[in-house]
Write a protein that holds these residues in place. Sequence first.
Motif, short mmCIF file in Angstrom:
data_model
loop_
_atom_site.label_atom_id
_atom_site.label_comp_id
_atom_site.label_asym_id
_atom_site.label_seq_id
_atom_site.Cartn_x
_atom_site.Cartn_y
_atom_site.Cartn_z
N TYR A 104 0.82 -1.21 0.00
CA TYR A 104 0.00 0.00 0.00
C TYR A 104 0.85 1.27 0.00
N ASP A 105 2.02 1.20 0.60
CA ASP A 105 2.93 2.35 0.53
C ASP A 105 3.34 2.59 -0.92
N GLU A 106 3.61 1.51 -1.66
CA GLU A 106 3.98 1.63 -3.07
C GLU A 106 2.83 2.21 -3.88
N ILE A 107 1.63 1.74 -3.60
CA ILE A 107 0.45 2.27 -4.30
C ILE A 107 0.30 3.76 -4.04
N ALA A 108 0.46 4.16 -2.78
CA ALA A 108 0.26 5.56 -2.40
C ALA A 108 1.33 6.47 -2.98
N THR A 109 2.57 6.00 -3.04
CA THR A 109 3.67 6.87 -3.47
C THR A 109 3.88 6.86 -4.98
N GLN A 166 1.64 5.33 -7.42
CA GLN A 166 0.38 5.47 -8.15
C GLN A 166 0.51 4.99 -9.60
N ARG A 188 3.50 2.88 -11.30
CA ARG A 188 3.74 1.45 -11.04
C ARG A 188 3.68 0.65 -12.34
N ASP A 243 -5.42 -4.17 -8.71
CA ASP A 243 -5.86 -2.84 -8.28
C ASP A 243 -7.35 -2.76 -7.98
N CYS A 278 -7.46 -1.26 -4.46
CA CYS A 278 -7.59 0.21 -4.48
C CYS A 278 -9.03 0.69 -4.39
N SER A 293 -12.63 1.01 -1.88
CA SER A 293 -13.05 1.09 -0.48
C SER A 293 -13.35 -0.31 0.06
N GLN A 328 -15.17 5.72 -4.80
CA GLN A 328 -14.51 4.94 -5.84
C GLN A 328 -15.49 4.07 -6.62
#
Length: 222
Positions: free
Chosen positions: A97-102, A104, A107, A115, A119, A121, A148
């Motif tokens: 999730y850190d990778e997804i957040a930073t 986006q 990736r 995803d 990604c 809710s 979403q």
Amino acid sequence: MGLALEVGILADLKTADEEGFAHFKVQFDLLNQLLAQNQLPPHVEPEEMPVFSGAMFGYSGLHYLRRVAAHLIVNGAVPEPCVDRRPTDDPVMMACYDEIATMQDARSPEWKRFDHLLCHSDAEGYYVPLEFDEVLFDFEDLGLYGVQAGSSVKLLQECLTLAKALEMPTDLDGEDEVFFDAAESQGEGEGWRRYGMECYSCIHLIQAARHSIEHGAAIVFT
């Protein structure tokens, strides 16, 4: 209480709840605004159809399945079953999730392959029976419930991939007691039954997505 899935919410509410029906009619108008913003065709929610309803395993059950997806992305392997009832504390899941957040959109396709599961809710929102790659976000604050919208077509593909990785049968009814019993005895038994919480979530999402695609109706998280 816990996360519930419904496919055919307008058909369900049309004669039973006039106020709820009107509310979701507005919601589907907002959803179509979001689709239009992303150059996608409109979704026409049916008002007559067989309704699918299913209950997930509380609100945490979904995260057990997301943890498996995160491990497949990061490590390329299915992890041991989560038995401490705290799947979101898994370091690999947090790193994912850190990778997804930073990163986006930067990736790689490999990092985006789950995803529509990861990604979205975990408590509310929609999946529509249209095929598109990116989960849609209501960045303009239209008022869309859950913010979403995902693709039930992509969700089905992702969950079938996870089912294969878990060696879980996909031809059984999600209400079959074997899934509930496996979830109640998480980490025990053999084969896919060790992953009871993961499989309980996976089979219910698969059934909801199949029903969504077959009848042209959205999955609604409630």
